[in-house]
Write a protein that holds these residues in place. Structure first.
Motif, mmCIF file in Angstrom:
data_model
loop_
_atom_site.group_PDB
_atom_site.id
_atom_site.type_symbol
_atom_site.label_atom_id
_atom_site.label_comp_id
_atom_site.label_asym_id
_atom_site.label_seq_id
_atom_site.Cartn_x
_atom_site.Cartn_y
_atom_site.Cartn_z
ATOM 1 N N HIS A 274 0.934 -1.214 0.116
ATOM 2 C CA HIS A 274 0.123 -0.039 -0.047
ATOM 3 C C HIS A 274 0.830 1.308 -0.054
ATOM 4 C CE1 HIS A 274 -4.197 -1.566 0.785
ATOM 5 N NE2 HIS A 274 -3.368 -2.564 0.885
ATOM 6 N N ALA A 275 2.139 1.237 0.353
ATOM 7 C CA ALA A 275 2.954 2.494 0.500
ATOM 8 C C ALA A 275 3.886 2.643 -0.627
ATOM 9 C CB ALA A 275 3.556 2.252 1.889
ATOM 10 N N VAL A 328 -7.302 1.500 7.174
ATOM 11 C CA VAL A 328 -6.458 1.928 6.471
ATOM 12 C C VAL A 328 -6.277 1.618 5.181
ATOM 13 C CG1 VAL A 328 -3.885 2.107 6.777
ATOM 14 C CG2 VAL A 328 -5.058 1.874 8.714
ATOM 15 N N SER A 331 -8.404 3.935 3.010
ATOM 16 C CA SER A 331 -7.811 5.096 3.092
ATOM 17 C C SER A 331 -6.761 5.058 1.714
ATOM 18 C CB SER A 331 -7.342 5.358 4.212
ATOM 19 O OG SER A 331 -6.206 6.488 4.099
ATOM 20 N N THR A 332 -6.008 4.061 1.679
ATOM 21 C CA THR A 332 -5.114 3.945 0.527
ATOM 22 C C THR A 332 -6.011 3.983 -0.784
ATOM 23 O OG1 THR A 332 -3.520 2.223 1.815
ATOM 24 C CG2 THR A 332 -3.595 2.253 -0.517
ATOM 25 N N GLN A 335 -6.563 7.701 -1.417
ATOM 26 C CA GLN A 335 -5.617 8.642 -1.693
ATOM 27 C C GLN A 335 -4.948 8.174 -3.030
ATOM 28 O OE1 GLN A 335 -4.579 11.090 0.543
ATOM 29 N NE2 GLN A 335 -6.547 10.592 1.329
ATOM 30 N N HIS A 358 2.777 10.127 0.689
ATOM 31 C CA HIS A 358 2.072 9.140 1.067
ATOM 32 C C HIS A 358 2.697 7.910 1.673
ATOM 33 C CE1 HIS A 358 -0.937 5.852 0.331
ATOM 34 N NE2 HIS A 358 -1.787 6.440 0.814
ATOM 35 N N LYS A 362 1.435 6.551 5.013
ATOM 36 C CA LYS A 362 0.659 5.405 4.936
ATOM 37 C C LYS A 362 1.476 4.146 5.566
ATOM 38 C CE LYS A 362 -2.852 5.160 4.432
ATOM 39 N NZ LYS A 362 -3.407 5.418 3.016
ATOM 40 N N LEU A 406 -2.075 12.309 7.037
ATOM 41 C CA LEU A 406 -3.114 11.942 6.240
ATOM 42 C C LEU A 406 -4.309 13.042 5.786
ATOM 43 C CD1 LEU A 406 -4.396 9.674 4.366
ATOM 44 C CD2 LEU A 406 -5.517 8.729 6.596
ATOM 45 N N THR A 450 -11.999 11.589 4.563
ATOM 46 C CA THR A 450 -10.997 11.030 5.058
ATOM 47 C C THR A 450 -10.657 11.601 6.623
ATOM 48 O OG1 THR A 450 -9.777 11.279 2.952
ATOM 49 C CG2 THR A 450 -8.488 11.454 4.856
ATOM 50 N N SER A 454 -10.408 8.585 9.643
ATOM 51 C CA SER A 454 -9.155 8.692 10.360
ATOM 52 C C SER A 454 -9.220 8.691 11.756
ATOM 53 C CB SER A 454 -8.211 9.709 9.518
ATOM 54 O OG SER A 454 -7.988 9.345 8.391
#
Length: 707
Positions: A274-275, A328, A331-332, A335, A358, A362, A406, A450, A454
């Motif tokens: 994811h990152a 999370v 959230s990815t 983003q 990010h 992230k 974030l 978001t 969060s």
């Protein structure tokens, strides 16, 4: 200070070492894991990624600090067919070097974190081999100088993600998740392959430099009839096909359904996917292909629409999730939608800049979630947590930093990248049509969404009532509902030394908390130092003009250059840019999300249950929990249709092919053979009688048809 060309030339051997060091670590841990043991496996892979990270930083420093020229050279000829040659080569400019540093730095911290998270897992060496191979695959992708090598890296990260998502391969849910990721990405990769084929068809080469240099003279005005009577612009077709590949890898609607299920893999790989790897591949690819995408306004509009839809609507799903990792994960998705919107409005530099910032916060949020899971003895349901900040202070404070980054809190790294994308969408909407307006409102309202999910995660996990004690009071192990099984069928939390029964959360060991601290630092500060040089071609103060950071790597037509508009109207240094953020609509929407989450989950925690009982909210929650029916569409429609087609094909094979053509012809031959066999009696008078009958029949025919 002037530097000679020799002093600042990028070294071929250094670049080769950047790629091969993680590969050697992966080979040692994978093939010789039993011989070198656990310590040997993590030492080899961490050392390999550390070497790669150090050399990547050195390469970036040479390009930025010493003015080294970009490197573009073929290193090895893979094969020759006719006049076409396939090469293995590197194109390393500032865009590539930035990606190299992000990939290797995040990967290095994930490797260190894994020592603590997986320390009792039976597949320890195998896991280290996979994540090191993942790093190698991503480096091959970002450093490639041609489409064929890009496709190799593209497929390699897909393969390793399949292995990692299904790492605990005795869990049916893990096998389902990795097959889902594999199949959905096959759809995207089919489009990607068509795009590459289009490039080869019109340019007779797959070399980046040649394609980009000739794009503006080759593609404009050229049409192709895909369907008879309907001519399509070639640049549009190629770019949309390439972007379909990005939709699969970077999980854009409707090819996003695999990403939330990737949570079935261990937490370290969730952070890596994811990152820094896999999902960032599509964003990087479109930015790299900017000379092509700038030739098609239709393709850019398509990219913008898909990104806006992903940014807002997948974020909404995160509101109703109770699994800490899935919040999370959504959230990815959201983003990534922001990054795609930036690509669609030609703010390519803002897209890759948000990719960079990010990656830090992230990865921090995912690894912090993993730390919570360790402390909670592998419980993942936030409804069974609460009050953890006093038990896990390091995890709490780093989670808070990641959350603030974030949601786009001014002065933190996430603000500079996210707010720039929102401003770019705003300026694009001023002169655009409904798609541009839709894109702006999607990313603007996404700021509220978001912020809400969060802070909901933060409050449910670290504040309020200690709900895990209720589960213990009834004699139940709170983590039973979310038990993780390793490849040998054991509970992963048992492997970590936690038995059944009441438990008290605890802070994670230093190999887990150290990566959190090291990721929290760039989550705060990286934006302050890099936003001016990377986005606006100035120093930190915003005064001294410099060459654009991505000059030569990213091309934007003058008509689409929204970043120039932002620079002219809003950029006066990182301090004033952040201060302006306090009066921007995005900040107040984010503050509204924070206030609503605070009211519902901290001040009046009984409100969510009351809202859930209200019919309109209950209906909305049902739709979001059902993920808009997209899973059903894929499983029942695409996958189910494929299964049905397979059953029809198998029946056709059994009845028509085997039953009629193969076995039927054999039966006919057998029948005639049986009849002929009976005429062969061996008696002379039988043959004489047959000859007489044949002669009579011949004469009869001759008399009847004689003219």
């Amino acid at each position: 200070m002037e530097h000679s060309a020799v002093e600042v030339a990028l070294s071929k051997s250094v670049l080769v070492a950047v790629v091969l060091a993680p590969l050697f670590g992966a080979i040692l841990a994978g093939l010789f894991g039993r011989r070198i043991g656990r310590v040997g496996a993590h030492t080899a892979t961490i050392l390999g990624v550390a070497i790669s990270c150090a050399l990547s930083v050195y390469t970036l420093w040479q390009l930025v600090g010493q003015g080294a020229a970009p490197f573009n050279e073929n290193l090895y000829t893979f094969f020759q067919v006719g006049g076409y040659e396939a090469h293995v080569g590197f194109m390393v400019d500032k865009l590539t070097a930035m990606m190299m540093v992000v990939v290797t730095f995040v990967s290095l911290l994930v490797h260190i974190y894994t020592i603590g998270y997986m320390h009792e897992d039976p597949g320890y060496q195998r896991f280290f081999s996979y994540i090191s191979l993942f790093t190698f695959s991503m480096l091959m992708l970002v450093m490639s100088n041609n489409f064929l090598q890009l496709f190799f890296g593209w497929e390699a990260v897909g393969l390793v993600s399949y292995l990692l998502i299904g790492f605990w391969f005795k869990r049916p849910s893990a096998i389902f998740a990795n097959l889902k990721a594999f199949l959905v990405n096959r759809v995207g990769d089919f489009g990607f392959l068509l795009g590459i084929a289009g490039v080869l068809m019109y340019f007779d080469t797959l070399d980046y430099a040649t394609v980009f240099a000739n794009a503006s003279s080759t593609l404009p005005g050229v049409g192709i009839e895909i369907f008879a009577g309907h001519e399509w612009d070639v640049a549009t077709v190629i770019c949309i096909c390439l972007f379909i590949g990005a939709m699969g890898k970077s999980a854009q609607v409707p090819l996003h359904v695999w990403l939330p299920d990737s949570m079935e893999g261990p937490t370290p790989i969730s952070a890596l996917i994811h990152a820094a790897t896999m999902v960032t591949a599509g964003i990087f690819m479109v930015a790299r292909m900017s000379p092509l995408f700038e030739l098609s306004e239709t393709a850019l509009q398509f990219v913008l629409f898909i990104g806006a839809t992903t940014a807002f609507f997948t974020g909404l799903i995160g509101i109703v999730q109770n699994d800490i990792k899935r919040v999370v994960a959504y959230s990815t998705l959201s983003q990534l939608g922001y990054m795609t919107v930036a690509l669609g409005v030609s703010a390519y530099s803002a897209a890759v800049y948000h990719l960079m910032t990010h990656a830090f916060f992230k990865a921090l949020l995912f690894l912090a979630a993993g730390s919570v899971i360790i402390g909670m003895h592998h419980e993942q349901d936030m409804r069974k947590m609460g009050g953890l900040r006093k038990y896990m202070p390091i995890t709490f404070w780093t989670s808070l930093i990641g959350t603030l980054a974030l949601v786009g809190t001014p002065f933190l790294s996430g603000f500079y990248s996210k707010d720039t994308i929102i401003e770019a969408a705003k300026f694009n909407a001023e002169g655009g049509g409904w798609v541009a307006t839709y894109g702006y409102w999607a990313v603007l309202l996404g700021a509220f969404v978001t912020s809400f999910y969060s802070f909901r995660l933060l409050y449910l996990t670290f504040f309020g009532e200690e709900r895990f004690r209720h589960a213990d009071a009834h004699g139940h192990d709170a983590h039973d509902d979310h038990a993780h099984h390793d490849a040998h069928g054991h509970d992963a939390h048992d492997d970590h030394g936690h038995g059944h029964g009441p438990h008290v959360p605890h802070e994670s060991p230093w190999v887990v908390t150290l990566p959190l601290i090291l990721l929290a630092i760039p989550s705060i500060f990286v934006g302050l130092f890099t936003v001016g040089p990377m986005l606006f071609g100035t120093d930190m103060s915003g005064h001294h003009a410099q060459l654009p950071f991505f000059l030569g790597a990213i091309e934007v037509s003058a008509a689409n250059d929204v970043m120039a508009t932002i620079k002219a109207e809003l950029w006066h240094g990182w301090v004033k840019f952040a201060l302006h953020g306090f009066i921007a609509p995005a900040f107040w929407l984010a503050f509204g999300g924070f206030a609503l989450a605070t009211l519902m989950y901290l001040v009046k925690p009984e409100l969510p249950a009351k809202f859930a009982a209200f019919p309109p909210f209950r209906l909305a929650a049902r739709i979001l929990n059902n993920k808009y029916g997209m899973d059903d569409l894929w499983i029942g429609g695409f996958a189910g249709g494929g299964v049905l087609a397979g059953k029809v094909a198998r029946k056709h094979d059994e009845v028509v092919i085997d039953g009629v053509i193969v076995n039927g012809s054999a039966r006919i031959v057998d029948l005639f053979a049986g009849l002929l066999r009976k005429t062969q009696s061996g008696y002379l008078y039988h043959y004489a009688f047959a000859m007489i009958l044949g002669l009579i029949a011949f004469l009869a025919v001759l008399i009847k048809f004689w003219r």
